[in-house]
Design a protein around this motif. Sequence first.
Motif, PDB file in Angstrom:
ATOM      1  N   ARG A 131       0.808  -1.211   0.000  1.00  0.00           N
ATOM      2  CA  ARG A 131       0.000   0.000   0.000  1.00  0.00           C
ATOM      3  C   ARG A 131       0.846   1.268   0.000  1.00  0.00           C
ATOM      4  N   GLY A 132       2.153   1.124  -0.023  1.00  0.00           N
ATOM      5  CA  GLY A 132       3.011   2.301  -0.008  1.00  0.00           C
ATOM      6  C   GLY A 132       3.354   2.760  -1.410  1.00  0.00           C
ATOM      7  N   GLY A 133       4.062   3.882  -1.486  1.00  0.00           N
ATOM      8  CA  GLY A 133       4.504   4.383  -2.776  1.00  0.00           C
ATOM      9  C   GLY A 133       5.726   3.636  -3.268  1.00  0.00           C
ATOM     10  N   ILE A 134       5.829   3.524  -4.597  1.00  0.00           N
ATOM     11  CA  ILE A 134       6.988   2.901  -5.203  1.00  0.00           C
ATOM     12  C   ILE A 134       7.977   3.973  -5.662  1.00  0.00           C
ATOM     13  N   TYR A 135       7.487   4.929  -6.431  1.00  0.00           N
ATOM     14  CA  TYR A 135       8.347   5.943  -7.011  1.00  0.00           C
ATOM     15  C   TYR A 135       8.156   7.320  -6.374  1.00  0.00           C
ATOM     16  N   SER A 136       7.064   7.488  -5.658  1.00  0.00           N
ATOM     17  CA  SER A 136       6.822   8.764  -4.987  1.00  0.00           C
ATOM     18  C   SER A 136       6.307   8.490  -3.590  1.00  0.00           C
ATOM     19  N   ALA A 137       6.497   9.477  -2.736  1.00  0.00           N
ATOM     20  CA  ALA A 137       6.138   9.290  -1.326  1.00  0.00           C
ATOM     21  C   ALA A 137       4.751   9.839  -1.076  1.00  0.00           C
ATOM     22  N   PHE A 138       3.753   8.973  -0.930  1.00  0.00           N
ATOM     23  CA  PHE A 138       2.464   9.414  -0.428  1.00  0.00           C
ATOM     24  C   PHE A 138       2.163   8.667   0.855  1.00  0.00           C
ATOM     25  N   PRO A 139       1.375   9.276   1.740  1.00  0.00           N
ATOM     26  CA  PRO A 139       1.179   8.666   3.071  1.00  0.00           C
ATOM     27  C   PRO A 139       0.600   7.268   2.986  1.00  0.00           C
ATOM     28  N   ALA A 140       1.090   6.410   3.834  1.00  0.00           N
ATOM     29  CA  ALA A 140       0.525   5.064   3.931  1.00  0.00           C
ATOM     30  C   ALA A 140      -0.844   5.137   4.580  1.00  0.00           C
TER      31      ALA A 140
END
Length: 1018
Positions: A406-415
């Motif tokens: 559920r996390g970002g791969i290439y960009s950081a968005f909140p879990a």
Amino acid sequence: MLHAFPFYRAAARLTFVAVLAAGLPGLAGAAVRPTTRLTAEDVLTRHVTLQAQAQTVKAVLATIESQVHIHFLYSQQLIGAERRVSVAAVDEPLSGVLQHLLAPLRIGYEVVSSGIVLAPTAAVAPIPVTGRVVDEQGAGMPGVTVLEQNTTNGTGTDGDGRFSLKVQPGATLVISAVGYKTQLLTVGERTSFDVRMVPSATDLGDVTVVGSRGLPRTDVERPMPVDVLNAKELQLTGQTDLAQQVQFNSPSFNSAKTGVNGVANYADPASLRGLSPDQVLVLVDGKRRHQFSALNLNVTVGAGTVVTDLNAIPTLAIERIEVLRDGAAAQYGSDAIAGVINLGLNKSTGVATAKVQYGVTQQGDGAQYLAGANYGVKLGKTNPGYLNMTLQYQHQSQTNRSDDYRGGIYSAFPALNSANPTPSATQIANENRLRTERGNVYPQVGQPFNVGVYGSNQADIYQGFYNLGIPLGDSKWSVYSFGGYSRKDILAYGFFRNAITTGSNYSPLHPDGYLPELPGRSDDYSAVVGLNRKLAGGWNLDFSTGYGYNYLDLFANKTANASMGTASPTDFYVGRSAFGQSTSEVNVSRNYTGLFGTKSFNVAFGSQFRADQFKLQRGSAESYFAGPLAASSGKSPGSNGRPGIAPDDETNATRTNVGVYVDLESDITTRLLLTTALRYENYSDFGSNVSGKFAGRFKVTEGISLRGSLNRGFRAPSLQQTFNSVTTSTVQSGAIVQTKQLRNDDPRLQPLGVAAPKAETSWNYSAGVAAQLGPNLLFTVDAYQIDIKDRIIDSERLIKSSIKALQTPAFDGISEIRFFTNAIDTRTRGVDLVTTYKTEFSERSRFTTSLALTFNQTNIVRTSDTPAQLQAGTTNRILLIDTVSIGLIERAQPRQKILLSATYTYGKFSITPRASYFGAVTAYEKPANRTVNGAVVYVPHISQEFKGKTLIDLALVYNPAKAVSLTLGGNNLFNVYPDKVDATRFGSYSNGEIPYTRNAAQFGFNGAYYYTNVTLTF
């Protein structure tokens, strides 16, 4: 004439009779009247009729005197005339009656003119007995136990059911086998026996040795609780690992598989009575087993401890396991606070056993293959020895129970969390764009995909074991030896590293992220060699020396040293931990009959010398190297997923230990048994310790006993705890800083007031009831309390920036430290209940059922104050133990465990259903900052309870022929899983990689497992 025991010459005989005639105190038959000269034939052919049950020897002799009109001349003290015996005779010659009465008591006799002189025999040469044991169909039975009653002298039958053994004249043979009625045979003029065993479902009298250096005893006779698990019960679980076989047979034992959990991936933490893995002592045939080399420093049960790897021993090498649920440090030494697990090795000869098993989970992964063989060879003919050998191979395929990432791969968005249940549309669009630019390596956000691996590890296990015993010619010496080798190749995984270029773990070698693979190879070998003999007067001598060694080589593959950029390798050697232990000991014992007027009096004493060595060896340079991108770009140094052992952390530590003990056990009367032990040990690195034990058992009736014990035990800090050193490098504000696990001899600790760990000490109290209610029903219930003082823990991470005492030049370049310390006292209370019911409906139809349960609770009752030197200058209290560590001790293991099983056998078929209930556990996370309604708030305590669950197993067994056994089984038939981690609250959910908590050990998380096996015995 001298009958059976030649112990006097004529002159000596006249002297002894004269002394008797003088009427000295303590002598019977002092009034000697002149009679006509007697011949032995005249006296010994006179007939006797008597029925004596538990009467004194002198009373029985008086009865015989009244019938045959002859005097017995003896010293009451010398022959133990107050001993109680049982004997029956109907119109039998006196010679036969005396043989049955006196021979087992080691009393010789001779007819003289004044009567019959009695005296203790000198050393009597044992006589050989032989025989063959067959089943109800007349086929030879291999592996049947043949013991000389009230001794540890025994053997097993070979492949054709034959046995040979040397015993004392007049001895009683005890013939026993699992599932058959025990038979007693008296050795008189007859020394060759043909024995036909009768099937029985009502034999409840498991005989044990562990916990007592005296006579082997059954449940009702023992002063402390012991679980006896035979090989058949272990195999019926369908489990392939030894620890898991015990897990589903012993209520107080707990061992659960873990994933992504450091050293716990390579040696399963196993505990007894809810205590730590290092607070239970493991023996192999009564000899101390060495421990695993690596220290468990992850957030799981047994954190900060080192385990004894039960799974390094092949299951086919085990005849049975005895689990002593009582403190025994005074008897066996350090570590036995919670109890002792004794692995009894297979001694059978002339029997070949081959087993193959295949199993797979309901999800189609985790395939298991097991192939093993055991064979015993009889060595010699007249007084044969044995050599039993086992080879076993096991393969375990990987299982994966991780959720979709559920996390970002290439960009950081909140879990995912309670304030942000799904990423925003903008965040999803940016992530989808980046994925497309990377060739759509991963599915679009919102589509299921899996990047983590969380489950049972892939493993290949190769094992060999042997067990040897050889009498040395016609002497009374015997040599024995046992040992083996185990190699485990295990593949574990770390956490997924994403492809966010600004992240500290990013590596251009893996532009789409990477999942570190963490292989490990554990090699384990051991050998014990010993000599024993039985001396004149009944003394037993045992000399032995043994050596055990374990090393763990660790690797990190398909990963990177991010600080090296494109210059980094992708595979690393992380380093080696190694532990070796040599143990030499001498044990002396003797069992007296009638000493001080007791029914039996056993004395044992001995000494032990132990030498331990612990090593840490560095990994490849790249595994710990800080590259140029560490300071310039904030990239993590060292092999990602598992940093290597650095040169500063290399260790080569040794210590020695000398211990002496004395152990006394006595049947004061037929009802009252008392036992006591005292042990002194001295360690070269921290000093000495004294432990003691007192236990007793009182028979209310022949089938009901009350029992209890009081123990003062101890556990020495392991070398791994005292001398383990770990360095983890990170980057903070453009500078490389280190997190250090400090050795306890590090000179920086003493100014902080941190002393080296000393031994844990404990008081163990227990009381219980054991009852055999008729031939079919047996139950035991035992309550206990274990108070442990100065329990050793690994401290919390002490952050330099918040602790004034660490802000000195001595700690330059260090961000936080940890160390081992005696910081807490704990109290464990519990109740164990075990009950077994067995019955026979007919010769072909039998039923057995058992219920075993434990209720157990451990609490921390005292926490040490932080050393004043460490606390100085810091306003907030520095905690040496915090929420998560407390939870691992108090709530991470089930407080309730219930095992219910039944086996119904009809002819060649049997069915065994089993229900196992594992109580609730609770996992904790450290206080942390969380986003709630858009604001960052501090959450002091986070915990989640995972409900208790019941697993149902079923095994169907078919024996088409005596040599063949087919099993079809299923474990966890209804596919029960633990509760999942609450993803909205717990960071340990790790974006779906860890759906089942690592912070507790309940019962595993692989779901249903189906298997079949074939066992051939010939």
